[in-house]
Design a protein around this motif. Structure first.
Motif, PDB file in Angstrom:
ATOM      1  N   GLY A  84       0.836  -1.198   0.000  1.00  0.00           N
ATOM      2  CA  GLY A  84       0.000   0.000   0.000  1.00  0.00           C
ATOM      3  C   GLY A  84       0.864   1.238   0.000  1.00  0.00           C
ATOM      4  O   GLY A  84       2.089   1.170  -0.154  1.00  0.00           O
ATOM      5  N   THR A  85       0.231   2.393   0.177  1.00  0.00           N
ATOM      6  CA  THR A  85       0.955   3.672   0.143  1.00  0.00           C
ATOM      7  C   THR A  85       0.572   4.525   1.344  1.00  0.00           C
ATOM      8  O   THR A  85      -0.493   4.353   1.945  1.00  0.00           O
ATOM      9  N   ILE A  86       1.434   5.454   1.682  1.00  0.00           N
ATOM     10  CA  ILE A  86       1.130   6.427   2.724  1.00  0.00           C
ATOM     11  C   ILE A  86       0.016   7.345   2.216  1.00  0.00           C
ATOM     12  O   ILE A  86       0.070   7.849   1.096  1.00  0.00           O
ATOM     13  N   ASN A  87      -1.005   7.531   3.038  1.00  0.00           N
ATOM     14  CA  ASN A  87      -2.175   8.376   2.720  1.00  0.00           C
ATOM     15  C   ASN A  87      -3.021   7.839   1.571  1.00  0.00           C
ATOM     16  O   ASN A  87      -3.901   8.533   1.070  1.00  0.00           O
ATOM     17  N   GLY A  88      -2.741   6.595   1.125  1.00  0.00           N
ATOM     18  CA  GLY A  88      -3.550   6.019   0.061  1.00  0.00           C
ATOM     19  C   GLY A  88      -3.278   6.613  -1.311  1.00  0.00           C
ATOM     20  O   GLY A  88      -4.096   6.467  -2.227  1.00  0.00           O
ATOM     21  N   TYR A  89      -2.128   7.296  -1.479  1.00  0.00           N
ATOM     22  CA  TYR A  89      -1.814   7.891  -2.770  1.00  0.00           C
ATOM     23  C   TYR A  89      -1.715   6.803  -3.838  1.00  0.00           C
ATOM     24  O   TYR A  89      -1.297   5.674  -3.569  1.00  0.00           O
ATOM     25  N   GLY A  90      -2.072   7.170  -5.070  1.00  0.00           N
ATOM     26  CA  GLY A  90      -1.962   6.223  -6.162  1.00  0.00           C
ATOM     27  C   GLY A  90      -2.805   6.654  -7.349  1.00  0.00           C
ATOM     28  O   GLY A  90      -3.572   7.613  -7.284  1.00  0.00           O
ATOM     29  N   GLU A  91      -2.648   5.932  -8.433  1.00  0.00           N
ATOM     30  CA  GLU A  91      -3.353   6.247  -9.670  1.00  0.00           C
ATOM     31  C   GLU A  91      -4.868   6.127  -9.478  1.00  0.00           C
ATOM     32  O   GLU A  91      -5.343   5.363  -8.650  1.00  0.00           O
ATOM     33  N   ARG A  92      -5.605   6.894 -10.267  1.00  0.00           N
ATOM     34  CA  ARG A  92      -7.080   6.894 -10.239  1.00  0.00           C
ATOM     35  C   ARG A  92      -7.591   7.211  -8.825  1.00  0.00           C
ATOM     36  O   ARG A  92      -7.454   8.329  -8.363  1.00  0.00           O
ATOM     37  N   CYS A  93      -8.131   6.214  -8.143  1.00  0.00           N
ATOM     38  CA  CYS A  93      -8.710   6.442  -6.806  1.00  0.00           C
ATOM     39  C   CYS A  93      -7.732   6.098  -5.686  1.00  0.00           C
ATOM     40  O   CYS A  93      -8.091   6.135  -4.503  1.00  0.00           O
ATOM     41  N   GLY A  94      -6.519   5.748  -6.034  1.00  0.00           N
ATOM     42  CA  GLY A  94      -5.501   5.493  -5.029  1.00  0.00           C
ATOM     43  C   GLY A  94      -5.359   4.025  -4.668  1.00  0.00           C
ATOM     44  O   GLY A  94      -6.025   3.142  -5.202  1.00  0.00           O
ATOM     45  N   ASN A  95      -4.435   3.778  -3.726  1.00  0.00           N
ATOM     46  CA  ASN A  95      -4.105   2.430  -3.256  1.00  0.00           C
ATOM     47  C   ASN A  95      -4.599   2.231  -1.835  1.00  0.00           C
ATOM     48  O   ASN A  95      -5.108   3.154  -1.199  1.00  0.00           O
ATOM     49  N   ALA A  96      -4.398   1.033  -1.323  1.00  0.00           N
ATOM     50  CA  ALA A  96      -4.676   0.766   0.088  1.00  0.00           C
ATOM     51  C   ALA A  96      -3.861   1.740   0.932  1.00  0.00           C
ATOM     52  O   ALA A  96      -2.689   1.985   0.655  1.00  0.00           O
ATOM     53  N   ASN A  97      -4.503   2.301   1.960  1.00  0.00           N
ATOM     54  CA  ASN A  97      -3.891   3.353   2.770  1.00  0.00           C
ATOM     55  C   ASN A  97      -3.228   2.755   4.003  1.00  0.00           C
ATOM     56  O   ASN A  97      -3.902   2.331   4.951  1.00  0.00           O
ATOM     57  N   LEU A  98      -1.906   2.757   4.021  1.00  0.00           N
ATOM     58  CA  LEU A  98      -1.162   2.160   5.130  1.00  0.00           C
ATOM     59  C   LEU A  98      -1.376   2.899   6.441  1.00  0.00           C
ATOM     60  O   LEU A  98      -1.257   2.305   7.514  1.00  0.00           O
ATOM     61  N   CYS A  99      -1.710   4.191   6.363  1.00  0.00           N
ATOM     62  CA  CYS A  99      -1.922   4.968   7.587  1.00  0.00           C
ATOM     63  C   CYS A  99      -3.229   4.583   8.280  1.00  0.00           C
ATOM     64  O   CYS A  99      -3.439   4.946   9.444  1.00  0.00           O
ATOM     65  N   GLU A 100      -4.090   3.893   7.587  1.00  0.00           N
ATOM     66  CA  GLU A 100      -5.326   3.382   8.182  1.00  0.00           C
ATOM     67  C   GLU A 100      -5.214   1.885   8.464  1.00  0.00           C
ATOM     68  O   GLU A 100      -5.695   1.391   9.488  1.00  0.00           O
ATOM     69  N   ILE A 101      -4.567   1.162   7.557  1.00  0.00           N
ATOM     70  CA  ILE A 101      -4.447  -0.295   7.705  1.00  0.00           C
ATOM     71  C   ILE A 101      -3.581  -0.667   8.904  1.00  0.00           C
ATOM     72  O   ILE A 101      -3.939  -1.547   9.699  1.00  0.00           O
ATOM     73  N   ILE A 102      -2.435  -0.001   9.056  1.00  0.00           N
ATOM     74  CA  ILE A 102      -1.505  -0.363  10.135  1.00  0.00           C
ATOM     75  C   ILE A 102      -2.152  -0.209  11.509  1.00  0.00           C
ATOM     76  O   ILE A 102      -2.086  -1.140  12.335  1.00  0.00           O
ATOM     77  N   PRO A 103      -2.809   0.931  11.834  1.00  0.00           N
ATOM     78  CA  PRO A 103      -3.476   1.017  13.142  1.00  0.00           C
ATOM     79  C   PRO A 103      -4.564  -0.038  13.328  1.00  0.00           C
ATOM     80  O   PRO A 103      -4.724  -0.579  14.427  1.00  0.00           O
ATOM     81  N   ASN A 104      -5.321  -0.327  12.272  1.00  0.00           N
ATOM     82  CA  ASN A 104      -6.358  -1.359  12.387  1.00  0.00           C
ATOM     83  C   ASN A 104      -5.754  -2.713  12.721  1.00  0.00           C
ATOM     84  O   ASN A 104      -6.252  -3.443  13.587  1.00  0.00           O
ATOM     85  N   LEU A 105      -4.677  -3.074  12.028  1.00  0.00           N
ATOM     86  CA  LEU A 105      -4.026  -4.359  12.274  1.00  0.00           C
ATOM     87  C   LEU A 105      -3.473  -4.444  13.696  1.00  0.00           C
ATOM     88  O   LEU A 105      -3.591  -5.475  14.361  1.00  0.00           O
ATOM     89  N   MET A 106      -2.884  -3.349  14.158  1.00  0.00           N
ATOM     90  CA  MET A 106      -2.215  -3.377  15.459  1.00  0.00           C
ATOM     91  C   MET A 106      -3.185  -3.194  16.621  1.00  0.00           C
ATOM     92  O   MET A 106      -3.156  -3.949  17.597  1.00  0.00           O
ATOM     93  N   ILE A 107      -4.050  -2.197  16.527  1.00  0.00           N
ATOM     94  CA  ILE A 107      -4.921  -1.859  17.658  1.00  0.00           C
ATOM     95  C   ILE A 107      -6.144  -2.764  17.720  1.00  0.00           C
ATOM     96  O   ILE A 107      -6.522  -3.251  18.791  1.00  0.00           O
ATOM     97  N   LYS A 108      -6.758  -2.986  16.574  1.00  0.00           N
ATOM     98  CA  LYS A 108      -8.025  -3.720  16.553  1.00  0.00           C
ATOM     99  C   LYS A 108      -7.838  -5.240  16.432  1.00  0.00           C
ATOM    100  O   LYS A 108      -8.707  -6.007  16.851  1.00  0.00           O
ATOM    101  N   MET A 109      -6.709  -5.658  15.818  1.00  0.00           N
ATOM    102  CA  MET A 109      -6.560  -7.088  15.513  1.00  0.00           C
ATOM    103  C   MET A 109      -5.367  -7.745  16.193  1.00  0.00           C
ATOM    104  O   MET A 109      -5.212  -8.958  16.139  1.00  0.00           O
ATOM    105  N   GLY A 110      -4.510  -6.919  16.830  1.00  0.00           N
ATOM    106  CA  GLY A 110      -3.431  -7.478  17.632  1.00  0.00           C
ATOM    107  C   GLY A 110      -2.242  -8.027  16.869  1.00  0.00           C
ATOM    108  O   GLY A 110      -1.444  -8.793  17.408  1.00  0.00           O
ATOM    109  N   TYR A 111      -2.064  -7.634  15.606  1.00  0.00           N
ATOM    110  CA  TYR A 111      -0.926  -8.116  14.822  1.00  0.00           C
ATOM    111  C   TYR A 111       0.337  -7.311  15.144  1.00  0.00           C
ATOM    112  O   TYR A 111       0.273  -6.145  15.545  1.00  0.00           O
ATOM    113  N   ASP A 112       1.468  -7.937  14.930  1.00  0.00           N
ATOM    114  CA  ASP A 112       2.765  -7.278  15.038  1.00  0.00           C
ATOM    115  C   ASP A 112       3.089  -6.694  13.668  1.00  0.00           C
ATOM    116  O   ASP A 112       3.239  -7.439  12.694  1.00  0.00           O
TER     117      ASP A 112
END
Length: 520
Positions: A231-259
């Protein structure tokens, strides 16, 4: 901590394809350093040999010491007409001498036959031997299965053969790409269940956001056993953008307990804003977790509740992601908003204090005229101090005059003349600027510097104009918002001015900016 999920950042390649973004070599090197500090596992930096900028970057990145992140070079499988050892693209990937090489190949039969113009079997051969050859020369090789989910929907048997070819070639990770961004999260889950029956190689996902589901699709892939998210920081990318790491990482860590990124999560808001600055883009205020308004509260009932318990209207503590709570002041404000903002300023007020009532009344009246205090915390503080009879005044305007001249060389020159009363003495200054506001700012500073030398550390960093009633045409009322920074401390504050005359509105905001600084 739970299972480790590897983050693969492609801001510098996929993110740079967003309209309006154009990273210089220096920009890319600076972003790499920040991503490394954040312990992002892989940083994809571009396509070696595709352009002079990337050519220079890959030479310089070899000289950069990385503490955590692995650098990835991106490219395609060999050209159908070339032997793998003679293919220029493959050679450039190896010469880049990166830790990782990521190559993409076609998995959708439509692309193989129409775009490449080769047989389905030929495509399988070039994927397998490209990966195999790279594995003999590079530590890690990832295969991006381009258009995988669309390819699977079109021809599942062939799409799975492509993955088997990549596995046979020795790919370390097979990355399932939703290149057109059109898949739904439950489709992702169902298809992954099927591929796990066929391949044993670890897999990841590369999702685009054309259906607004890139983040959900990425998380669903992890739930189904994926170990890498691209993914990319802030979801930057062509057309509508890419997966947003600034949202995915907190979800994985805080909500799902992943390292994911160890103990670096509190730095993610700072990283988001840093990349926004380098990209010369305003950060989306409503972005989850890291946006300026992610923990913003405007309604009086909401503010009253969070003053008692923040969990009433916040799903996490903002400090976990390095953000902060932001109580907004507007014509919707109640007493709680004013009390909260006053408390932030170290001012203790009682809810029954007449000052609170006076400030609410003033805000409602001013916002009815077009003022807005949500982005003008400096002007709000001055309003509050005025109601408390604590605001200090440092100068009085006698007059100012603005001259705008167009020269014979078609150059526009702005000249501002200001007369001020400072400590009972008249000060008269003239300055030129790139525009009217710049000239006013320069003349004001010139007049005040001998009396208040500390204002040399102030810098105007943003200037916005909003037309409030466009139906009035050129006679419309405008709102001017100015953002200023203290160069020593980094503190920022906003101020506002409103008038049918854009110069008058700018002057109001400019004066508030200076007086806020001097009052503090």
């Amino acid at each position: 901590m739970g299972k480790k999920i590897f983050i693969y950042d492609t801001t510098l390649r996929d993110g740079s394809q967003m309209k309006g973004i154009n990273f210089s070599v220096e920009d890319k090197l600076r972003i790499v350093k920040e991503l490394d500090k954040m312990e992002i596992d892989y940083i994809e930096c571009g396509w070696p040999g595709s352009n002079p900028k990337d050519e220079e970057f890959f030479k310089l990145i070899k000289l950069t010491k990385m503490n955590h992140s692995k650098i990835a070079a991106f490219g395609s499988t060999r050209h159908p007409k070339n032997r793998v050892e003679d293919d220029v693209n493959i050679k450039k990937l190896i010469e880049a001498e990166t830790d990782v090489v990521t190559i993409f190949g076609k998995t959708w039969d439509l692309h193989v036959e129409k775009a490449l113009g080769i047989t389905l079997e030929e495509n399988l051969i070039l994927i397998e031997d490209s990966i195999k050859y790279l594995k003999e020369n590079v530590k890690e090789v990832f295969f991006d299965a381009e258009h995988f989910f669309d390819g699977y929907k079109s021809n599942p048997e062939y799409a799975l053969k492509v993955l088997k070819a990549a596995e046979k070639g020795g790919a370390d990770i097979i990355v399932l790409a939703d290149t057109n961004g059109g898949s739904l999260y439950y489709e992702i889950a169902e298809i992954i269940d099927e591929i796990k029956k066929v391949i044993k190689t670890p897999f990841g996902i590369h999702a685009h956001n054309d259906s607004g589901l890139a983040n959900a699709n990425s998380i669903e892939a992890v739930r189904k056993g994926g170990i890498q998210i691209q993914g990319t920081i802030n979801g930057y990318g062509e057309r509508c953008g890419n997966a947003n790491l600034c949202e995915i990482i907190p979800n994985l860590m805080i909500k799902m307990g992943y390292d994911v990124i160890g103990d670096k999560l509190t730095k993610i808001t700072k990283l988001s804003r840093f990349v926004s600055e380098i990209s010369n883009r305003s950060q989306a205020e409503n972005m989850p977790y890291v946006g300026g308004n992610a923990f913003g509260h405007k309604g009086g009932i909401h503010v009253s509740a969070i003053m008692k318990d923040t969990h009433t209207y916040e799903h996490i503590e903002p400090e976990k992601v390095g953000n902060k709570r932001n109580v907004l002041v507007s014509d919707l404000s109640g007493k709680s908003n004013i009390l909260y903002k006053a408390n932030e300023l170290g001012i203790k007020l009682d809810k029954n204090d007449n000052v609170v009532k006076e400030v609410i009344k003033a805000i409602k009246s001013l916002e009815n005229q077009g003022y807005e205090f949500e982005g003008a915390d400096g002007s709000f503080e001055l309003l509050l101090k005025k109601a408390m009879k604590q605001r200090k005044y440092f100068f009085d305007l006698i007059s100012f005059r603005m001259i705008i001249e167009r020269t014979e060389l078609n150059k526009m020159i702005s000249e501002a003349t200001i007369k001020l009363d400072v400590d009972g003495k008249e000060t008269h200054t003239v300055s030129e600027g790139d525009g009217p506001v710049n000239a006013l700012d320069a003349a004001l500073r010139k007049a005040l510097l001998p009396h208040y030398p500390q204002i040399k550390d102030m810098e105007l960093v943003d200037y916005k104009v909003r037309v409030l009633n466009g139906k009035d045409g050129t006679a419309a009322k405008v709102r001017v918002l100015i953002e200023t920074v203290d160069k020593l401390t980094g503190e920022r504050w906003g101020t506002v001015g409103v008038s049918e005359n854009i110069i008058k509105a700018s002057w109001e905001a400019l004066i508030d900016s200076v007086e806020y600084y001097l009052n503090n």
